[in-house]
Design a protein around this motif. Structure first.
Motif, PDB file in Angstrom:
ATOM      1  N   ASP A 192       0.841  -1.204   0.000  1.00 33.82           N
ATOM      2  CA  ASP A 192       0.000   0.000   0.000  1.00 33.82           C
ATOM      3  C   ASP A 192       0.876   1.254   0.000  1.00 33.82           C
ATOM      4  O   ASP A 192       0.587   2.232  -0.708  1.00 33.82           O
ATOM      5  CB  ASP A 192      -0.924   0.011   1.222  1.00 33.82           C
ATOM      6  N   GLY A 193       1.961   1.212   0.782  1.00 33.18           N
ATOM      7  CA  GLY A 193       2.880   2.348   0.819  1.00 33.18           C
ATOM      8  C   GLY A 193       3.581   2.556  -0.511  1.00 33.18           C
ATOM      9  O   GLY A 193       3.776   3.694  -0.958  1.00 33.18           O
ATOM     10  N   LEU A 194       3.958   1.455  -1.161  1.00 36.14           N
ATOM     11  CA  LEU A 194       4.601   1.563  -2.468  1.00 36.14           C
ATOM     12  C   LEU A 194       3.666   2.184  -3.495  1.00 36.14           C
ATOM     13  O   LEU A 194       4.071   3.043  -4.296  1.00 36.14           O
ATOM     14  CB  LEU A 194       5.043   0.181  -2.954  1.00 36.14           C
ATOM     15  N   GLU A 195       2.420   1.769  -3.474  1.00 37.98           N
ATOM     16  CA  GLU A 195       1.470   2.306  -4.449  1.00 37.98           C
ATOM     17  C   GLU A 195       1.124   3.761  -4.140  1.00 37.98           C
ATOM     18  O   GLU A 195       0.780   4.519  -5.054  1.00 37.98           O
ATOM     19  CB  GLU A 195       0.224   1.432  -4.480  1.00 37.98           C
ATOM     20  N   HIS A 196       1.230   4.151  -2.890  1.00 40.07           N
ATOM     21  CA  HIS A 196       1.000   5.556  -2.542  1.00 40.07           C
ATOM     22  C   HIS A 196       2.116   6.431  -3.121  1.00 40.07           C
ATOM     23  O   HIS A 196       1.862   7.551  -3.600  1.00 40.07           O
ATOM     24  CB  HIS A 196       0.946   5.722  -1.027  1.00 40.07           C
ATOM     25  N   SER A 197       3.366   5.916  -3.096  1.00 36.19           N
ATOM     26  CA  SER A 197       4.494   6.717  -3.577  1.00 36.19           C
ATOM     27  C   SER A 197       4.754   6.553  -5.067  1.00 36.19           C
ATOM     28  O   SER A 197       5.146   7.518  -5.742  1.00 36.19           O
ATOM     29  CB  SER A 197       5.762   6.355  -2.800  1.00 36.19           C
ATOM     30  N   LEU A 198       4.541   5.367  -5.618  1.00 32.12           N
ATOM     31  CA  LEU A 198       4.851   5.098  -7.025  1.00 32.12           C
ATOM     32  C   LEU A 198       3.641   5.169  -7.942  1.00 32.12           C
ATOM     33  O   LEU A 198       3.786   5.265  -9.152  1.00 32.12           O
ATOM     34  CB  LEU A 198       5.484   3.704  -7.172  1.00 32.12           C
ATOM     35  N   GLY A 199       2.443   5.106  -7.352  1.00 34.23           N
ATOM     36  CA  GLY A 199       1.240   4.956  -8.155  1.00 34.23           C
ATOM     37  C   GLY A 199       0.892   3.483  -8.263  1.00 34.23           C
ATOM     38  O   GLY A 199       1.635   2.619  -7.791  1.00 34.23           O
ATOM     39  N   PRO A 200      -0.220   3.146  -8.859  1.00 39.13           N
ATOM     40  CA  PRO A 200      -0.648   1.748  -8.943  1.00 39.13           C
ATOM     41  C   PRO A 200       0.404   0.872  -9.619  1.00 39.13           C
ATOM     42  O   PRO A 200       0.938   1.223 -10.671  1.00 39.13           O
ATOM     43  CB  PRO A 200      -1.929   1.811  -9.786  1.00 39.13           C
ATOM     44  N   LEU A 201       0.697  -0.258  -8.999  1.00 42.86           N
ATOM     45  CA  LEU A 201       1.623  -1.216  -9.589  1.00 42.86           C
ATOM     46  C   LEU A 201       0.864  -2.114 -10.559  1.00 42.86           C
ATOM     47  O   LEU A 201      -0.351  -2.279 -10.446  1.00 42.86           O
ATOM     48  CB  LEU A 201       2.253  -2.084  -8.494  1.00 42.86           C
ATOM     49  N   PRO A 202       1.565  -2.703 -11.542  1.00 50.06           N
ATOM     50  CA  PRO A 202       0.912  -3.727 -12.351  1.00 50.06           C
ATOM     51  C   PRO A 202       0.298  -4.782 -11.432  1.00 50.06           C
ATOM     52  O   PRO A 202       0.892  -5.158 -10.421  1.00 50.06           O
ATOM     53  CB  PRO A 202       2.070  -4.305 -13.173  1.00 50.06           C
ATOM     54  N   GLU A 203      -0.884  -5.229 -11.774  1.00 51.75           N
ATOM     55  CA  GLU A 203      -1.621  -6.123 -10.881  1.00 51.75           C
ATOM     56  C   GLU A 203      -0.796  -7.339 -10.461  1.00 51.75           C
ATOM     57  O   GLU A 203      -0.764  -7.711  -9.277  1.00 51.75           O
ATOM     58  CB  GLU A 203      -2.911  -6.586 -11.549  1.00 51.75           C
ATOM     59  N   ALA A 204      -0.105  -7.947 -11.416  1.00 54.30           N
ATOM     60  CA  ALA A 204       0.663  -9.155 -11.108  1.00 54.30           C
ATOM     61  C   ALA A 204       1.796  -8.859 -10.129  1.00 54.30           C
ATOM     62  O   ALA A 204       2.079  -9.651  -9.221  1.00 54.30           O
ATOM     63  CB  ALA A 204       1.224  -9.759 -12.388  1.00 54.30           C
TER      64      ALA A 204
END
Length: 244
Positions: A12-24
């Motif tokens: 969740d923290g990564l997606e907050h800083s990087l934006g949505p990750l590829p689903e896989a």
């Protein structure tokens, strides 16, 4: 301690800083038990040092950036150059299947540790071998995806030759100022911003070696520069004024 909650918080923290990750990639990072690979604050978003080998264990955000650029798909045949402690290979195994992930490292101690970590975490099908990363792993080529966790001025020719048709190689390109790039058909297809890695090692540079020798990498670089032609680049390393 509920590690699954820590993994969820990490991603969740990564997606907050990087934006949505590829689903896989996001699903895989939520699944792999990072604490089996990293003992020092495994779910904090920071790099750590492997004290015995002078190797940097990548921060989760760096792993996420690398794998997002690599864009692996189920059943891809994948090579990781720079096995480290095995975490990146484990995340890839969640995506493509552990028997389709191959990793090499020039430091024998890391190879043994990565094997142990992967087996303990349930990814015993991942192959980890002690090899010069620039030579790749031709026995298992071609690879749909190659990830190089070290920097170089240009992708090694042997690695490019081991890519399948339509394959993709991801690496930090450059020395000093580096850029994460994806290479397809021998050309840079996409760039993903700055990212700094240690240089790709050659035999003799790994921890525990007797001789540290950079000439295999430096000689070709200097030979390609016209300003030293005719007198030898090694002459520029000598302070002739001080010798008079």
């Amino acid at each position: 301690m509920d590690y699954s909650v820590l993994r969820e918080d990490m991603v969740d923290g990564l997606e907050h800083s990087l934006g949505p990750l590829p689903e896989a990639v996001g699903l895989a990072m939520r699944s792999v038990p990072r604490h089996e690979f990293v003992t020092d604050s495994p779910y904090q978003n920071r790099p750590t040092e492997h004290r015995e080998t002078n190797t940097t264990i990548l921060a989760p955000t760096t792993v996420a950036r690398l794998l997002s650029a690599l864009d692996p798909e189920p059943d891809d045949n994948v090579l990781v150059v720079g096995a480290g402690v095995g975490y990146t290979a484990a995340v890839l195994a969640e995506i493509v299947g552990d028997s389709r992930v191959h990793a090499v490292d020039i430091t024998r101690k890391l190879v043994y540790e990565a094997r142990e970590n992967l087996q303990r975490a349930g990814y015993e099908g991942v192959l980890v071998d002690c090899r010069d990363g620039a030579e790749g792993l031709s026995d298992y080529a071609p690879f749909d995806r190659i990830l190089v966790e070290a920097s170089a001025v240009r992708p090694p020719r042997r690695l490019l030759s081991q890519l399948a048709d339509g394959g993709r190689l991801v690496m930090p390109k450059g020395v000093g100022e580096q850029t994460l790039v994806a290479i397809e058909d021998g050309e840079v297809a996409e760039t993903f911003g700055p990212l700094t890695f240690k240089p790709l090692l050659v035999d003799g540079e790994q921890t525990g070696s007797i001789v540290r020798n950079r000439t295999r990498r430096e000689d070709p670089e200097y030979e390609g520069r016209s300003w030293h032609a005719g007198h030898g680049w090694e002459q520029d390393w000598i302070d002739w004024e001080a010798r008079r």
